[in-house]
Design a protein around this motif. Sequence first.
Motif, PDB file in Angstrom:
ATOM      1  N   TRP A 128      61.683  42.534 117.552  1.00 54.69           N
ATOM      2  CA  TRP A 128      61.068  41.136 117.499  1.00 54.69           C
ATOM      3  C   TRP A 128      61.346  40.300 116.184  1.00 54.69           C
ATOM      4  O   TRP A 128      61.117  38.891 116.518  1.00 54.69           O
ATOM      5  N   ARG A 129      62.003  40.570 115.324  1.00 56.77           N
ATOM      6  CA  ARG A 129      62.588  39.805 114.215  1.00 56.77           C
ATOM      7  C   ARG A 129      63.627  38.706 115.125  1.00 56.77           C
ATOM      8  O   ARG A 129      63.663  37.336 114.715  1.00 56.77           O
ATOM      9  N   LYS A 130      64.383  39.332 115.982  1.00 55.88           N
ATOM     10  CA  LYS A 130      65.360  38.507 116.645  1.00 55.88           C
ATOM     11  C   LYS A 130      64.853  37.509 117.354  1.00 55.88           C
ATOM     12  O   LYS A 130      65.075  36.249 117.550  1.00 55.88           O
ATOM     13  N   MET A 131      63.856  37.794 118.030  1.00 51.00           N
ATOM     14  CA  MET A 131      63.100  36.685 118.995  1.00 51.00           C
ATOM     15  C   MET A 131      62.135  35.778 118.419  1.00 51.00           C
ATOM     16  O   MET A 131      62.202  34.703 118.916  1.00 51.00           O
ATOM     17  N   ILE A 132      61.621  36.295 117.350  1.00 53.51           N
ATOM     18  CA  ILE A 132      60.664  35.165 116.427  1.00 53.51           C
ATOM     19  C   ILE A 132      61.934  34.414 115.860  1.00 53.51           C
ATOM     20  O   ILE A 132      61.605  32.944 115.895  1.00 53.51           O
ATOM     21  N   ASN A 133      62.891  34.574 115.324  1.00 54.59           N
ATOM     22  CA  ASN A 133      63.941  33.632 114.827  1.00 54.59           C
ATOM     23  C   ASN A 133      64.470  32.944 115.870  1.00 54.59           C
ATOM     24  O   ASN A 133      64.772  31.730 115.603  1.00 54.59           O
ATOM     25  N   ALA A 134      64.552  33.387 116.923  1.00 51.87           N
ATOM     26  CA  ALA A 134      65.159  32.757 118.062  1.00 51.87           C
ATOM     27  C   ALA A 134      64.156  31.683 118.707  1.00 51.87           C
ATOM     28  O   ALA A 134      64.429  30.833 119.497  1.00 51.87           O
ATOM     29  N   LYS A 135      62.891  31.858 118.386  1.00 50.92           N
ATOM     30  CA  LYS A 135      61.769  31.036 119.067  1.00 50.92           C
ATOM     31  C   LYS A 135      61.780  31.272 120.366  1.00 50.92           C
ATOM     32  O   LYS A 135      61.310  30.314 121.294  1.00 50.92           O
ATOM     33  N   VAL A 136      61.779  32.488 120.944  1.00 48.61           N
ATOM     34  CA  VAL A 136      62.028  32.769 122.405  1.00 48.61           C
ATOM     35  C   VAL A 136      60.420  32.599 122.971  1.00 48.61           C
ATOM     36  O   VAL A 136      60.323  32.054 123.936  1.00 48.61           O
ATOM     37  N   SER A 159      56.312  30.800 122.516  1.00 49.33           N
ATOM     38  CA  SER A 159      55.375  29.938 121.611  1.00 49.33           C
ATOM     39  C   SER A 159      54.803  30.934 120.534  1.00 49.33           C
ATOM     40  O   SER A 159      54.766  32.183 120.495  1.00 49.33           O
ATOM     41  N   LYS A 160      54.533  30.363 119.495  1.00 43.03           N
ATOM     42  CA  LYS A 160      53.545  30.986 118.488  1.00 43.03           C
ATOM     43  C   LYS A 160      52.632  31.975 118.990  1.00 43.03           C
ATOM     44  O   LYS A 160      52.511  32.891 118.466  1.00 43.03           O
ATOM     45  N   GLU A 161      51.989  31.223 119.798  1.00 36.46           N
ATOM     46  CA  GLU A 161      50.716  31.951 120.130  1.00 36.46           C
ATOM     47  C   GLU A 161      51.079  33.363 121.153  1.00 36.46           C
ATOM     48  O   GLU A 161      50.658  34.370 121.131  1.00 36.46           O
ATOM     49  N   VAL A 162      52.057  33.038 122.061  1.00 38.14           N
ATOM     50  CA  VAL A 162      52.442  34.188 122.782  1.00 38.14           C
ATOM     51  C   VAL A 162      53.082  35.211 121.802  1.00 38.14           C
ATOM     52  O   VAL A 162      52.986  36.455 122.109  1.00 38.14           O
ATOM     53  N   ALA A 163      54.026  35.102 120.939  1.00 34.91           N
ATOM     54  CA  ALA A 163      54.652  35.767 120.128  1.00 34.91           C
ATOM     55  C   ALA A 163      53.462  36.478 119.401  1.00 34.91           C
ATOM     56  O   ALA A 163      53.869  37.677 118.825  1.00 34.91           O
ATOM     57  N   THR A 164      52.552  35.961 118.791  1.00 34.39           N
ATOM     58  CA  THR A 164      51.575  36.559 117.995  1.00 34.39           C
ATOM     59  C   THR A 164      50.807  37.690 118.821  1.00 34.39           C
ATOM     60  O   THR A 164      50.415  38.809 118.214  1.00 34.39           O
ATOM     61  N   LYS A 165      50.303  37.077 119.849  1.00 34.92           N
ATOM     62  CA  LYS A 165      49.810  37.990 121.019  1.00 34.92           C
ATOM     63  C   LYS A 165      50.785  39.289 121.132  1.00 34.92           C
ATOM     64  O   LYS A 165      49.983  40.483 121.349  1.00 34.92           O
ATOM     65  N   ARG A 166      52.112  39.231 121.446  1.00 34.21           N
ATOM     66  CA  ARG A 166      52.683  40.309 121.750  1.00 34.21           C
ATOM     67  C   ARG A 166      53.104  41.143 120.740  1.00 34.21           C
ATOM     68  O   ARG A 166      52.988  42.377 120.709  1.00 34.21           O
ATOM     69  N   VAL A 167      53.169  40.666 119.507  1.00 34.24           N
ATOM     70  CA  VAL A 167      53.401  41.436 118.441  1.00 34.24           C
ATOM     71  C   VAL A 167      51.886  42.422 118.148  1.00 34.24           C
ATOM     72  O   VAL A 167      52.132  43.252 117.728  1.00 34.24           O
ATOM     73  N   ASN A 168      50.940  41.715 118.324  1.00 37.99           N
ATOM     74  CA  ASN A 168      49.446  42.216 118.119  1.00 37.99           C
ATOM     75  C   ASN A 168      49.526  43.645 118.858  1.00 37.99           C
ATOM     76  O   ASN A 168      49.265  44.567 118.700  1.00 37.99           O
ATOM     77  N   VAL A 169      49.810  43.421 120.282  1.00 34.81           N
ATOM     78  CA  VAL A 169      49.920  44.371 121.409  1.00 34.81           C
ATOM     79  C   VAL A 169      50.877  45.510 120.845  1.00 34.81           C
ATOM     80  O   VAL A 169      50.446  46.774 120.890  1.00 34.81           O
ATOM     81  N   VAL A 170      52.077  45.205 120.420  1.00 35.92           N
ATOM     82  CA  VAL A 170      53.050  46.092 119.919  1.00 35.92           C
ATOM     83  C   VAL A 170      52.579  47.094 118.760  1.00 35.92           C
ATOM     84  O   VAL A 170      52.630  48.174 118.572  1.00 35.92           O
TER      85      VAL A 170
END
Length: 53
Positions: free
Chosen positions: A7-15, A17-28
């Motif tokens: 997740w660090r790599k995906m967030i740094n690469a902005k794979v 959107s902010k909303e999707v990244a936040t939701k997926r990190v919340n699920v994990v």
Amino acid sequence: MQPVDLWRKMINAKVYSKEVATKRVNVVYAVGQLSDEEYTELIDLIEEKYPVS
């Protein structure tokens, strides 16, 4: 590779959107794949990488 590292790599690469990244990190986090400290680190990183426009 641990989930937090991926997740660090995906967030740094902005794979995602902010909303999707936040939701997926919340699920994990919800399914127990991240510690409290790792979750906080990733949420802080999202805030850093996706500043409010």
